[in-house]
Design an enzyme around this catalytic site. Sequence first.
Site, short mmCIF file in Angstrom:
data_model
loop_
_atom_site.label_atom_id
_atom_site.label_comp_id
_atom_site.label_asym_id
_atom_site.label_seq_id
_atom_site.Cartn_x
_atom_site.Cartn_y
_atom_site.Cartn_z
N PRO B 165 12.49 -38.42 51.28
CG PRO B 165 13.22 -37.05 49.52
CD PRO B 165 12.53 -37.00 50.84
CB CYS B 166 17.05 -38.95 53.10
SG CYS B 166 16.21 -39.25 54.65
CE LYS B 167 16.90 -43.88 57.18
NZ LYS B 167 16.90 -42.52 57.67
#
Lengths: 255, 216
Positions: B165-167
Amino acid sequence: MDVVPKKPNPPYGPKDVQLEDLEGQRKNFSFPVAFDIEHSGGSVGNGLEEGQIGGPKPGHYPIGLLFDLLASSSALPWNITVHFKSFPEKDLLHCPSKDAIEAHFMSCVKEADALKHKSQVINEMQKKDHKQLWMGLQNDRFDQFWAINRKLMEYPAEENGFRFIPFRIYQTTTERPFIQKLFRPVAADGQLHTLGDLLKEVCPSAVAPEDGEKKNQVMIHGIEPMLETPLQWLSEHLSYPDNFLHISIIPQPTD
Amino acid sequence: MEEDEFFGEKTFQRFCAEFIKHSRQIGDGWEWRTSKDCSEGYMCKTYFQIKPGTVVSHLGTSAHVQTCLPTEEALELPLDDFEVTETTTGSEVIKYEYHVLYSCSYQVPVLYFRASFLDGRPLALKDIWEGIHECYKTQMLQEPWDTITQQEHPILGQPFFVLHPCKTNEFMTPVLKNSQKINRSINYITSWLSVVGPVVGLNLPLSYARTASQDE
């Protein structure tokens, strides 16, 4: 596998805890194989008991965490059985390659930084810094690791700590693998939250009532920190290499 | 605990509820599930697909081959996928599961997925990728482990593949900004899932978009 954790007195000041030793011994992940844990008990004084605890245990958990959670009251050395065949695919994370382990480790570090710094620190680092973190861990190079990790442990001067504390609480009695929630290290009035505050908020069953009997041990790295210890301090000094505080709640041994 | 960001857990649940409402109308199969202690919930969808003549990467010597060559040499046969497929595998039914959970660390939704045969044997990531659209494959193959990792499902405890989910904030921010600019509300979950879903073989019928833009 011999696991010999050091057990200093519950820490408050950094000088009481030999962090390098703790990290050296307990930080290793138990990759790349899964294992069912058959252990020799004996804490009750009823002689040796053998049996399996629960099911197979995740090989991507740090071995120190597994020891705290499953075997901390057993006699040492901790006997484990390692199975190379019949990998329980449905229950456990597979570990196909070193790259996968590295990716898993880095994704934990990134998640921890998302909580601590909204990912600002980790995103400002270059890829080679990420690599150095991993290589330092792999090669047991304390200085190499901490050269980068110390940046992840900093916070702005005007704050009193991180934005949120990266932690996971494990109990063998629950189906859920761990508890993880948002929790600030500093209260609205500026007071530092303690380990006890955290437990009361996210895992109240773990904390004994005021006058009640102590039913559980709250363990990090094989020791029971005092519940009054500030959470911010614990996060800076007792986190695992993935920057998370992995906390085990286990029943109080009855000896 | 605190929801000072745009996308807190309550907001997540609200968008999921709207999403599932439409899913029920068109029979798209999404459901809401809660954890045992009911403190959290997630969306999930299961569907089955028949794959004719599947080439499976971890299939070893099969019973059929052994009866054909009842000698010790049968056990040392090199794995010949084509031959095995032709003679033994036939059609296989594959069960795909997609779960949408909320990540409090990143304060965004996260897509968890896994695939298995009916007997419970999980598919390797490699096999799942074969179902992915060509245009996504190049990027996946170059840096596969950056985007997809295998993790424990935070509620079920079983291994799932996770789209990292970091992007998410990176690509969702322009979508949100634009919707504010043109003064049209959107369903965050619908927009987000329409971006990440196809990457792992999950497609959304267009009717979701029409519904989302109607809910003012």
